[in-house]
Write an enzyme that holds these catalytic residues in place. Structure first.
Site, PDB file in Angstrom:
ATOM      1  N   HIS A   1       0.870  -1.183   0.000  1.00 55.76           N
ATOM      2  CA  HIS A   1       0.000   0.000   0.000  1.00 55.76           C
ATOM      3  C   HIS A   1       0.910   1.237   0.000  1.00 55.76           C
ATOM      4  O   HIS A   1       2.022   1.196   0.539  1.00 55.76           O
ATOM      5  CB  HIS A   1      -0.830  -0.053   1.279  1.00 55.76           C
ATOM      6  CG  HIS A   1      -1.887   0.999   1.411  1.00 55.76           C
ATOM      7  ND1 HIS A   1      -1.602   2.290   1.788  1.00 55.76           N
ATOM      8  CD2 HIS A   1      -3.225   0.940   1.236  1.00 55.76           C
ATOM      9  CE1 HIS A   1      -2.731   2.986   1.847  1.00 55.76           C
ATOM     10  NE2 HIS A   1      -3.735   2.189   1.515  1.00 55.76           N
TER      11      HIS A   1
ATOM     12  N   ASP B   1       3.291  -4.493   8.049  1.00 57.00           N
ATOM     13  CA  ASP B   1       2.046  -3.742   7.892  1.00 57.00           C
ATOM     14  C   ASP B   1       0.906  -4.761   7.974  1.00 57.00           C
ATOM     15  O   ASP B   1       0.628  -5.478   7.017  1.00 57.00           O
ATOM     16  CB  ASP B   1       2.034  -3.017   6.543  1.00 57.00           C
ATOM     17  CG  ASP B   1       0.703  -2.318   6.279  1.00 57.00           C
ATOM     18  OD1 ASP B   1      -0.219  -2.419   7.122  1.00 57.00           O
ATOM     19  OD2 ASP B   1       0.580  -1.675   5.210  1.00 57.00           O
TER      20      ASP B   1
ATOM     21  N   GLN C   1      -4.342  -5.266   7.035  1.00 55.91           N
ATOM     22  CA  GLN C   1      -5.351  -6.168   6.469  1.00 55.91           C
ATOM     23  C   GLN C   1      -5.258  -7.554   7.100  1.00 55.91           C
ATOM     24  O   GLN C   1      -5.923  -8.483   6.642  1.00 55.91           O
ATOM     25  CB  GLN C   1      -5.172  -6.284   4.947  1.00 55.91           C
ATOM     26  CG  GLN C   1      -5.314  -4.980   4.185  1.00 55.91           C
ATOM     27  CD  GLN C   1      -6.764  -4.537   4.037  1.00 55.91           C
ATOM     28  OE1 GLN C   1      -7.713  -5.280   4.326  1.00 55.91           O
ATOM     29  NE2 GLN C   1      -6.967  -3.312   3.580  1.00 55.91           N
TER      30      GLN C   1
ATOM     31  N   LYS D   1     -10.439  -0.514  10.325  1.00 55.18           N
ATOM     32  CA  LYS D   1     -10.682  -1.708   9.514  1.00 55.18           C
ATOM     33  C   LYS D   1     -11.031  -2.919  10.376  1.00 55.18           C
ATOM     34  O   LYS D   1     -11.252  -4.001   9.848  1.00 55.18           O
ATOM     35  CB  LYS D   1      -9.445  -2.033   8.670  1.00 55.18           C
ATOM     36  CG  LYS D   1      -9.113  -0.996   7.602  1.00 55.18           C
ATOM     37  CD  LYS D   1      -7.959  -1.472   6.727  1.00 55.18           C
ATOM     38  CE  LYS D   1      -7.207  -0.335   6.065  1.00 55.18           C
ATOM     39  NZ  LYS D   1      -7.912   0.241   4.926  1.00 55.18           N
TER      40      LYS D   1
ATOM     41  N   CYS E   1      -4.743   2.541  -3.644  1.00 54.55           N
ATOM     42  CA  CYS E   1      -3.501   3.041  -3.064  1.00 54.55           C
ATOM     43  C   CYS E   1      -2.346   2.068  -3.281  1.00 54.55           C
ATOM     44  O   CYS E   1      -1.527   1.869  -2.372  1.00 54.55           O
ATOM     45  CB  CYS E   1      -3.653   3.344  -1.566  1.00 54.55           C
ATOM     46  SG  CYS E   1      -4.778   4.672  -1.258  1.00 54.55           S
TER      47      CYS E   1
END
Ligand SMILES: Cc1ncc(COP(=O)(O)O)c(C=O)c1O
Lengths: 410, 153
Positions: free
Chosen positions: A123, A199, A202, A225, A367
């Site tokens: 991202h 990261d 997600q 999220k 993104c």
């Protein structure tokens, strides 16, 4: 056990609304999730019963608000199996968390010629901060390539690791659903004396998270999220690293002492939390963690894996070659993010037709422009599944796709 | 709620299916400008040949959705053979049509010169009801604007 989706859906007030007399088929949780009543109640409860600034008052409300935020920190720490709650830094979102690391750790530790290794799945939030650092320091940002089905191509990993000081990698792709081998990359980073930042934006909402199992050095994620409010994100880092890093933003809360000559930084985590923090949002994130833990992360994985399998089968059966679903097909290495290209219908047009039927998907580059370029597309239409979705949502998506195909049949 | 037929008028779909003046021109002598829609990833290139003061050739490259592609296609037929000033007038009239504050503008512009006929471009009027798509419709035009600046520099 898997989830009782009817009961789960009932927890989310927004999903029980109608728009233009149609139910909302929400398939954009990859962008942001909906919020359960439990989280909304926690936010309201704070404002109605506890509202006071934290860390700055001896009166009951100030102490209670402080306790509530520090308790949220503890629950977040437990949720990702962090060794200590002082290793949890609250930020505005995942983007700010990565910027915090690139700005403080990166500026203090990287020099000209050093390399930051990232993957081609990232991202923009895990690209641009490193590019900014590289431009300032004369470092290199190096990219791990992808295989045709959207996995990391690690055949040349040894060579790619030369000169690397940081491996910054997403645990789950927001475009392809790919779940890269994080532990392997963390081990590889450590073997060459580099650090590993994950990261997990997600990942954390969908799968049990254990920073010891990843064996990474930093992990970031974002509250909105994972059923939590916007305006709150998390940086987890190993205490010894965080303690050695210079502070990020300066101001109140992050100091122990200030004189005309200078300041002494506070201890972690507060050293990195300048100014009045997002108090309600910290408490809301704590409530989101409770909500997810009550459902059980293992149950959430089981549900989403089953539903992703159903979606891949249903869409494959109904549309065959007309519908490309990017990324891996193997359910053990992918999550419930489906990036779709349907015939010649542009994703923007596709999402417009889907919107007429109440189906919310995202069209665009998500993104991740470097990844789009590799895929050879300008955009995709992305449907992303979460704990409140069920087979009827997938069926509605398929019906809407069929309608779009008819509308744009040339 | 505005329906799909307000957005996807037949003539728009026609220009999408069979875009006019697609392709590239050699630069130089032609001028080229590139436009991006950061929201959706659409990219467009406008190639322009200006001889004397007249647009003698125009081509569109890049990729995008039906609205951005058809709007650019209609734009080429609207400005080809026009003078630079005429093209700028059409551009202004089109952007005015795409403005959400259309009616306010109409009032304040009541005394201004009559807008040039938009012809087929009127079909894009419905886009205003879908605010997120306005940027798609204006992408080619903003890029033309840049190309005109370069061509007349
Ligand atoms: C993989 C990934 N990383 C980072 C982010 C950034 O999250 P935020 O915008 O909340 O900082 C996102 C969200 O879009 C994401 O999907």
């Amino acid at each position: 056990m898997t989830l009782d989706t009817a009961a789960v859906k009932a927890d989310f007030p927004l999903l029980n609304n109608l728009i233009n007399d149609r139910p909302i088929i929400y398939l954009d949780s990859g962008a942001t999730s909906q919020k359960p009543q439990q989280v909304l109640d926690a936010l309201n409860h704070y404002y109605e019963h506890l509202n006071a600034n934290v860390h700055r008052g001896a009166y009951y409300l100030a102490a209670a608000a402080t306790d509530a935020t520090e308790n949220a920190r503890l629950r977040v720490a437990n949720f990702i199996n962090a060794p200590a709650d002082r290793e949890i830094i609250f930020t505005k979102n995942a983007t700010e968390a990565i910027n915090l690391v690139s700005y403080t750790w990166g500026r203090a530790n990287l020099n000209a010629g050093d390399v930051v290794l990232i993957s081609s799945l990232e991202h923009h939030a895990n690209i641009v901060p490193w590019q900014q650092l590289a431009a300032e320091k004369g470092c290199e940002v190096r990219w791990i390539p992808l295989t045709d089905d959207g996995q990391l191509d690690l055949t040349d990993l040894d060579r790619m690791l030369e000169g690397v000081k940081m491996v910054a990698i997403s645990a789950a792709s927001n475009v392809l659903g790919t779940l890269p081998p994080v532990r392997l990359l963390a081990d590889a980073a450590h073997a060459v004396g580099a650090l590993c930042l994950v990261d997990a934006s997600q990942w954390v909402p969908h799968r049990p998270t254990d920073v010891a199992e990843f064996d990474c050095d930093f992990l970031v994620f974002t509250g909105h999220k994972m059923c939590g409010p916007t305006g709150i994100g998390v940086l987890w880092g190993r205490a010894e690293l965080l303690e050695a890093m210079p502070p990020f933003l300066g101001g109140g809360e992050m100091i122990l002492n200030v004189t005309q000559e200078g300041f002494t930084a506070n201890e972690i985590p507060w050293k990195f939390e300048a100014g009045t923090p997002p108090i309600a949002e910290m408490i809301g994130l704590g409530a989101a963690v409770d909500y997810l833990e009550n459902l059980g992360m293992e149950n959430i994985v089981a549900h989403e894996t089953q539903l992703t399998g159903y979606a891949l089968r249903t869409l494959g059966d109904r549309f065959g070659e007309d519908l490309i679903i990017h990324g891996p097909q193997d359910l053990t290495i992918r999550g419930g993010v489906l990036s779709l290209c349907y015939k010649d219908v542009h994703p923007h047009d596709l999402s417009q037709v889907l919107d007429e039927r109440g189906v919310c998907v995202r069209a665009g580059h998500h993104c991740a422009k470097p990844l789009m370029r590799l895929l050879g597309v300008g955009a995709t239409a992305r449907a992303s599944l979460y704990l409140y979705n069920d087979e009827s949502d997938v069926d509605a998506l398929a019906d809407a796709l069929e309608a779009a195909g008819q509308f744009f049949a040339f | 709620m505005p329906g799909l037929e307000d957005l996807y008028r037949e003539i728009i779909l026609d220009h999408y299916r069979s875009p006019r003046n697609r392709g590239e021109l050699e630069t130089p002598p032609a001028h080229m400008a590139e436009g991006f829609n950061p929201l959706c990833g659409d990219e467009i290139k406008v190639f322009l040949t200006v001889e004397g003061n007249t647009i003698t050739d125009i081509r569109i490259g890049g990729q995008g959705c039906s609205i951005s592609q058809s709007s650019a296609s209609m734009m080429t037929t609207a400005v080809l053979g026009k003078t630079v000033e005429e093209a700028r007038q059409v551009l202004h009239a089109f952007k005015e049509m795409m403005s959400i504050h259309e009616h306010e503008l109409d009032d304040t512009n009541a005394d201004a010169a009559p807008a040039p006929q938009l012809g087929d471009l009127e079909a894009l009027r419905g886009v205003v009801k879908f605010p997120v798509r306005i940027k798609c419709a204006t992408l080619g035009w903003n890029t033309l604007d840049q190309a005109l600046v370069e061509a007349t520099a």
